[in-house]
Design a protein around this motif. Structure first.
Motif, short mmCIF file in Angstrom:
data_model
loop_
_atom_site.label_atom_id
_atom_site.label_comp_id
_atom_site.label_asym_id
_atom_site.label_seq_id
_atom_site.Cartn_x
_atom_site.Cartn_y
_atom_site.Cartn_z
N ILE A 269 23.14 81.84 2.50
CA ILE A 269 23.88 82.02 0.83
C ILE A 269 23.95 80.59 0.51
O ILE A 269 25.05 79.99 0.55
N VAL A 270 22.92 80.13 -0.14
CA VAL A 270 22.74 78.72 -0.82
C VAL A 270 22.44 78.94 -2.20
O VAL A 270 20.98 79.37 -2.67
N PRO A 271 23.18 78.64 -3.18
CA PRO A 271 22.91 78.81 -4.53
C PRO A 271 21.80 77.97 -5.06
O PRO A 271 21.74 76.78 -4.36
N MET A 272 20.81 78.41 -5.89
CA MET A 272 19.63 77.90 -6.21
C MET A 272 18.67 77.45 -5.36
O MET A 272 18.01 76.28 -5.42
N SER A 273 18.90 77.81 -3.91
CA SER A 273 17.99 77.79 -2.98
C SER A 273 16.67 78.43 -3.33
O SER A 273 16.64 79.56 -4.02
N THR A 274 15.56 78.31 -2.54
CA THR A 274 14.25 78.91 -2.95
C THR A 274 13.62 79.61 -1.65
O THR A 274 13.64 79.08 -0.51
N ILE A 275 13.21 80.84 -1.93
CA ILE A 275 12.82 81.62 -0.81
C ILE A 275 11.10 81.44 -0.77
O ILE A 275 10.64 81.78 -1.96
N VAL A 276 10.47 80.74 -0.01
CA VAL A 276 9.06 80.30 -0.02
C VAL A 276 8.07 81.42 -0.26
O VAL A 276 7.30 81.48 -1.05
N LYS A 277 8.33 82.45 0.65
CA LYS A 277 7.23 83.65 0.68
C LYS A 277 7.74 84.75 0.16
O LYS A 277 8.89 85.30 0.24
N ALA A 278 6.82 85.39 -0.68
CA ALA A 278 7.01 86.61 -1.23
C ALA A 278 7.07 87.77 -0.06
O ALA A 278 6.28 87.36 0.76
N GLY A 279 8.08 88.82 -0.36
CA GLY A 279 8.23 89.90 0.58
C GLY A 279 9.11 89.44 1.77
O GLY A 279 9.43 90.23 2.61
N THR A 280 9.78 88.21 1.43
CA THR A 280 10.92 87.80 2.54
C THR A 280 12.02 88.86 2.54
O THR A 280 12.66 88.67 1.31
N PRO A 281 12.53 89.32 3.37
CA PRO A 281 13.83 90.20 3.25
C PRO A 281 15.03 89.24 2.79
O PRO A 281 15.07 88.15 3.22
N ILE A 282 15.71 89.66 1.67
CA ILE A 282 16.76 88.83 1.17
C ILE A 282 18.15 89.38 1.62
O ILE A 282 19.31 88.89 2.01
#
Length: 322
Positions: A269-282
């Motif tokens: 849980i890091v605000p304004m962090s980026t999940i690089v790949k589509a389809g990554t479980p959040i």
């Protein structure tokens, strides 16, 4: 989300000012001050304490009034909004004074203002004429979680362009509004793309960190400069932080809303962090799993504290060029 996972209350590093000296004002409405240059120019509305525990804005506005600031042109309306909630401020229980009856930043539609007798709606009705007369609005806020400052530009491109002219903070946010109700920056002409009026809401950082007060001071000074009410030399003398090298625009595409108490995040849980790949479980809630809908998905203002079913736990956003 287990209660043991809730982070401790952050330290209160800033001091809430005594604003009682500003109660009378000069408008007939408590805690509302109208400062007229006597010259033609824009009507600028600056508001602190839309939420009573977001004290960085109160610090900046209190200092401005104590300085005896006088606009070069136009009119400046300075407001301490939810003063009744602020009167309950207790640094030992700092989350408990956000509002008295309801969120004051969800009541600004005509329909909402027409019904109900909550503390926040009564106060919003008092402030409505000043809001409706304004050409520019700056609403100064802060955030529950530790996060870089954000400029909330509402839903309109005109406000994002205006924030780019302001030059701060580094992150600008275009969103989809709140289903719970209309924010002040979206009221009336401020919510219409074709109208020239502009409104911004700055989230200065975590509520009680020392840096949030500096962001509030800087944004207020730069806003007065951008609207022409303050001289460039005065603005420069007020600055405590350097401008960012560049600004990033993030457009909100969808919320992640908790369905039950079984909700939990699957990523840090890091605000304004980026999940690089589509389809990554959040996140997961029972058998339902939320995944990133596109590459470079930004996690906007995730929360770990005010948790209940139906609550937005994080919003997902896409990076765009300003």
């Amino acid at each position: 989300m287990n209660p043991v996972d809730i982070p401790p209350v952050p330290p209160v590093e800033i001091h809430a000012p005594d604003i009682s000296r500003w109660r009378e004002g000069n408008t007939g409405v408590p805690f509302v001050h109208l400062i007229d240059s006597g010259l033609p120019g824009p009507r600028v509305h600056v508001q602190a304490l839309t939420h009573g525990n977001e004290i960085c804005g109160a610090i900046a506005v209190d200092e401005l009034l104590r300085e005896g600031f006088q606009p070069r042109i136009g009119q400046l309306c300075v407001v301490f909004a939810n003063h009744e909630a602020y009167a309950r401020w207790d640094p030992q229980d700092p989350y408990n004074s956000r509002y008295v009856d309801e969120d004051m930043n969800r009541v600004w539609s005509d329909a909402a203002l027409a019904v109900g007798e909550t503390v926040e709606k009564r106060r919003a009705r008092e402030l409505q004429p000043f809001v409706d007369e304004a050409d520019f609005i700056l609403d100064i806020h802060s955030m529950n979680e530790d996060c870089v400052p954000l400029m909330v530009c509402g839903t309109l491109e005109k406000n994002a362009r205006f924030a780019a002219e302001l030059g701060m903070p580094a992150h600008l946010l275009l969103d989809t509004g709140h289903p719970a109700g209309l924010r002040m920056i979206e009221r009336g002409k401020f919510g219409l793309a074709a109208e020239p009026e502009r409104a911004l809401l700055i989230e200065c950082g975590q509520h009680w960190e020392a840096a949030a007060a500096d962001v509030a001071r800087d944004s207020l000074a730069r806003f007065l400069g951008l609207t022409g009410l303050a001289s460039p030399s005065w603005v420069q003398a007020q600055q405590r932080q350097a401008l960012p090298d560049r600004q990033r625009l993030v457009r909100v595409t969808e919320p992640v809303v908790a369905r039950s108490l079984d909700f939990h995040f699957l990523v840090p849980i890091v605000p304004m962090s980026t999940i690089v790949k589509a389809g990554t479980p959040i996140a997961q809630d029972g058998e339902h799993i939320w995944t990133s809908p596109y590459d470079d998905c930004v996690l906007i203002m995730p929360t770990q504290r005010r948790f209940k079913p139906g609550q937005t736990m994080v919003r997902l956003g896409r990076l765009e060029v300003i």
